[in-house]
Enzyme design. Sequence first.
Site, PDB file in Angstrom:
ATOM      1  N   TYR A  43       3.926   5.579   4.821  1.00  0.00           N
ATOM      2  CA  TYR A  43       3.226   5.693   3.544  1.00  0.00           C
ATOM      3  C   TYR A  43       2.260   6.863   3.625  1.00  0.00           C
ATOM      4  O   TYR A  43       1.073   6.710   3.958  1.00  0.00           O
ATOM      5  CB  TYR A  43       2.504   4.388   3.190  1.00  0.00           C
ATOM      6  CG  TYR A  43       3.435   3.186   3.042  1.00  0.00           C
ATOM      7  CD1 TYR A  43       4.809   3.360   2.884  1.00  0.00           C
ATOM      8  CD2 TYR A  43       2.945   1.891   3.075  1.00  0.00           C
ATOM      9  CE1 TYR A  43       5.666   2.278   2.761  1.00  0.00           C
ATOM     10  CE2 TYR A  43       3.796   0.802   2.940  1.00  0.00           C
ATOM     11  CZ  TYR A  43       5.151   1.008   2.794  1.00  0.00           C
ATOM     12  OH  TYR A  43       6.001  -0.073   2.672  1.00  0.00           O
TER      13      TYR A  43
ATOM     14  N   ARG B  28       9.977   6.506  -8.651  1.00  0.00           N
ATOM     15  CA  ARG B  28      10.664   5.947  -9.819  1.00  0.00           C
ATOM     16  C   ARG B  28      11.953   6.724 -10.111  1.00  0.00           C
ATOM     17  O   ARG B  28      12.810   6.254 -10.859  1.00  0.00           O
ATOM     18  CB  ARG B  28       9.727   5.973 -11.033  1.00  0.00           C
ATOM     19  CG  ARG B  28       8.654   4.903 -10.970  1.00  0.00           C
ATOM     20  CD  ARG B  28       7.482   5.214 -11.856  1.00  0.00           C
ATOM     21  NE  ARG B  28       6.751   6.391 -11.400  1.00  0.00           N
ATOM     22  CZ  ARG B  28       5.495   6.664 -11.748  1.00  0.00           C
ATOM     23  NH1 ARG B  28       4.835   5.841 -12.542  1.00  0.00           N
ATOM     24  NH2 ARG B  28       4.895   7.753 -11.306  1.00  0.00           N
TER      25      ARG B  28
ATOM     26  N   ASP C  53       0.035  -5.288   3.614  1.00  0.00           N
ATOM     27  CA  ASP C  53       1.239  -4.664   4.161  1.00  0.00           C
ATOM     28  C   ASP C  53       1.141  -3.148   4.045  1.00  0.00           C
ATOM     29  O   ASP C  53       0.745  -2.620   3.007  1.00  0.00           O
ATOM     30  CB  ASP C  53       2.470  -5.147   3.389  1.00  0.00           C
ATOM     31  CG  ASP C  53       3.737  -4.450   3.862  1.00  0.00           C
ATOM     32  OD1 ASP C  53       4.229  -4.806   4.940  1.00  0.00           O
ATOM     33  OD2 ASP C  53       4.211  -3.541   3.152  1.00  0.00           O
TER      34      ASP C  53
ATOM     35  N   GLY D 180       1.852  -3.867  -5.186  1.00  0.00           N
ATOM     36  CA  GLY D 180       1.119  -2.623  -5.005  1.00  0.00           C
ATOM     37  C   GLY D 180       0.288  -2.308  -6.234  1.00  0.00           C
ATOM     38  O   GLY D 180       0.742  -2.457  -7.367  1.00  0.00           O
ATOM     39  N   ALA D 181      -0.952  -1.889  -6.027  1.00  0.00           N
ATOM     40  CA  ALA D 181      -1.830  -1.457  -7.120  1.00  0.00           C
ATOM     41  C   ALA D 181      -2.886  -0.539  -6.522  1.00  0.00           C
ATOM     42  O   ALA D 181      -3.298  -0.717  -5.379  1.00  0.00           O
ATOM     43  CB  ALA D 181      -2.479  -2.645  -7.812  1.00  0.00           C
TER      44      ALA D 181
ATOM     45  N   LEU E 181       7.483  -6.028  -8.945  1.00  0.00           N
ATOM     46  CA  LEU E 181       7.394  -5.558 -10.330  1.00  0.00           C
ATOM     47  C   LEU E 181       8.419  -4.465 -10.623  1.00  0.00           C
ATOM     48  O   LEU E 181       8.310  -3.742 -11.618  1.00  0.00           O
ATOM     49  CB  LEU E 181       5.974  -5.052 -10.625  1.00  0.00           C
ATOM     50  CG  LEU E 181       4.865  -6.109 -10.506  1.00  0.00           C
ATOM     51  CD1 LEU E 181       3.509  -5.485 -10.764  1.00  0.00           C
ATOM     52  CD2 LEU E 181       5.108  -7.275 -11.452  1.00  0.00           C
TER      53      LEU E 181
ATOM     54  N   GLY F 204       8.689  -4.887  -4.056  1.00  0.00           N
ATOM     55  CA  GLY F 204       9.311  -4.491  -5.323  1.00  0.00           C
ATOM     56  C   GLY F 204       9.224  -5.569  -6.376  1.00  0.00           C
ATOM     57  O   GLY F 204      10.058  -5.624  -7.290  1.00  0.00           O
TER      58      GLY F 204
ATOM     59  N   THR G 236       0.795  -1.231   0.000  1.00  0.00           N
ATOM     60  CA  THR G 236       0.000   0.000   0.000  1.00  0.00           C
ATOM     61  C   THR G 236       0.830   1.286   0.000  1.00  0.00           C
ATOM     62  O   THR G 236       0.328   2.345   0.356  1.00  0.00           O
ATOM     63  CB  THR G 236      -0.961   0.008   1.204  1.00  0.00           C
ATOM     64  OG1 THR G 236      -0.198  -0.084   2.419  1.00  0.00           O
ATOM     65  CG2 THR G 236      -1.943  -1.153   1.129  1.00  0.00           C
ATOM     66  N   TRP G 237       2.104   1.188  -0.400  1.00  0.00           N
ATOM     67  CA  TRP G 237       2.903   2.411  -0.515  1.00  0.00           C
ATOM     68  C   TRP G 237       2.238   3.350  -1.528  1.00  0.00           C
ATOM     69  O   TRP G 237       2.040   4.536  -1.267  1.00  0.00           O
ATOM     70  CB  TRP G 237       4.326   2.050  -0.951  1.00  0.00           C
ATOM     71  CG  TRP G 237       5.316   3.170  -0.861  1.00  0.00           C
ATOM     72  CD1 TRP G 237       5.127   4.407  -0.307  1.00  0.00           C
ATOM     73  CD2 TRP G 237       6.664   3.158  -1.349  1.00  0.00           C
ATOM     74  NE1 TRP G 237       6.276   5.160  -0.402  1.00  0.00           N
ATOM     75  CE2 TRP G 237       7.237   4.411  -1.043  1.00  0.00           C
ATOM     76  CE3 TRP G 237       7.444   2.206  -2.001  1.00  0.00           C
ATOM     77  CZ2 TRP G 237       8.553   4.741  -1.377  1.00  0.00           C
ATOM     78  CZ3 TRP G 237       8.752   2.530  -2.323  1.00  0.00           C
ATOM     79  CH2 TRP G 237       9.306   3.786  -2.011  1.00  0.00           C
TER      80      TRP G 237
END
Length: 314
Positions: free
Chosen positions: A57, A226, A52, A279-280, A205, A203, A20-21
């Site tokens: 965050y 990024r 998580d 994460g999404a 992806l 991480g 959930t970042w």
Amino acid sequence: MEYTEFGKTQLRVSRMCLGTWGIGGAGWDSYSDESRMDAIKAAVDCGINFIDTAPAYNGGRAEQYIGEVVHKLGVRKEVVLATKCGNEFINGKYVRCGAADKIMRECEESLRNLKTDYIDVYLVHWPDPNVPMEETMDALNTLKKQGKILHIGVSNFTKEQMEEAEKYCAIEAYQPQYSMVDRKWEQLIRWACAQKMGVMTYGTLGGGILTGKYRELKEYGVDDNRNRFYPYFKEPLFSKVMLLLRTMDQISEERNVPLSQIALNWTLQRPFISSCIIGAQSRDKIEENCKVFEWKLSDDEMQLLEQALKKTII
């Protein structure tokens, strides 16, 4: 969905863990509150029972989203919540502090944000070299005795730091970064698994680079993760990952699956990983990711990917 025992904790968790970042909303793409909360609901709908998060965050915002959704759905007893301490988000900056008083305060804030009276897995987010390990771990021992946390873990620790921490309390969970393009901690992950720690990797992806969404080199904002955290969006790694994506594109076309599922599938086939964190921020991405459990990479495909990794990344 697939489930597994999370190390020696006796918790049974989904092999995919919702990260959930991004949902917290700082340093990632912008989504509405409704989309972020619906993504959490979608994860639960898809059988993900492991979430998580961290107070870092976006200053506890991610925890608040989770608390609201889990409370509204009435699924607290069915969901395993992991959150962290020792790292805060203050004025747009990440600040580490493993002092006992800070950890005690952070835990109380996390409990309020998550709308719960206990945390299943409580992790030290990053080691703080300025605070004795004994002080940090003693604070966690106190919280465990109080019943506010059930299991203690660490994230981003070296082996030496974990061994030092274990002088003061039992470490039951380990959260490192790990993906096709970042395997520097693999030996340590294998060691942690052998110690019967639950291993939850983040991480998966590569910050999104392994989804195939980013095919052209571009500039990102100073605070964009990024640009700040993941190195793959800059040269020389960007071009190397693009070569890897060619092999992934080949499998994608033959399988008729998105690249994200290939990267997830590769990680899920590592026997030393309990659960991989994904994460999404939208329902469609959650549902797409969860379809990875409908198929497996063949031995030949795994070998093809390994060969591509050796030529490009490793």
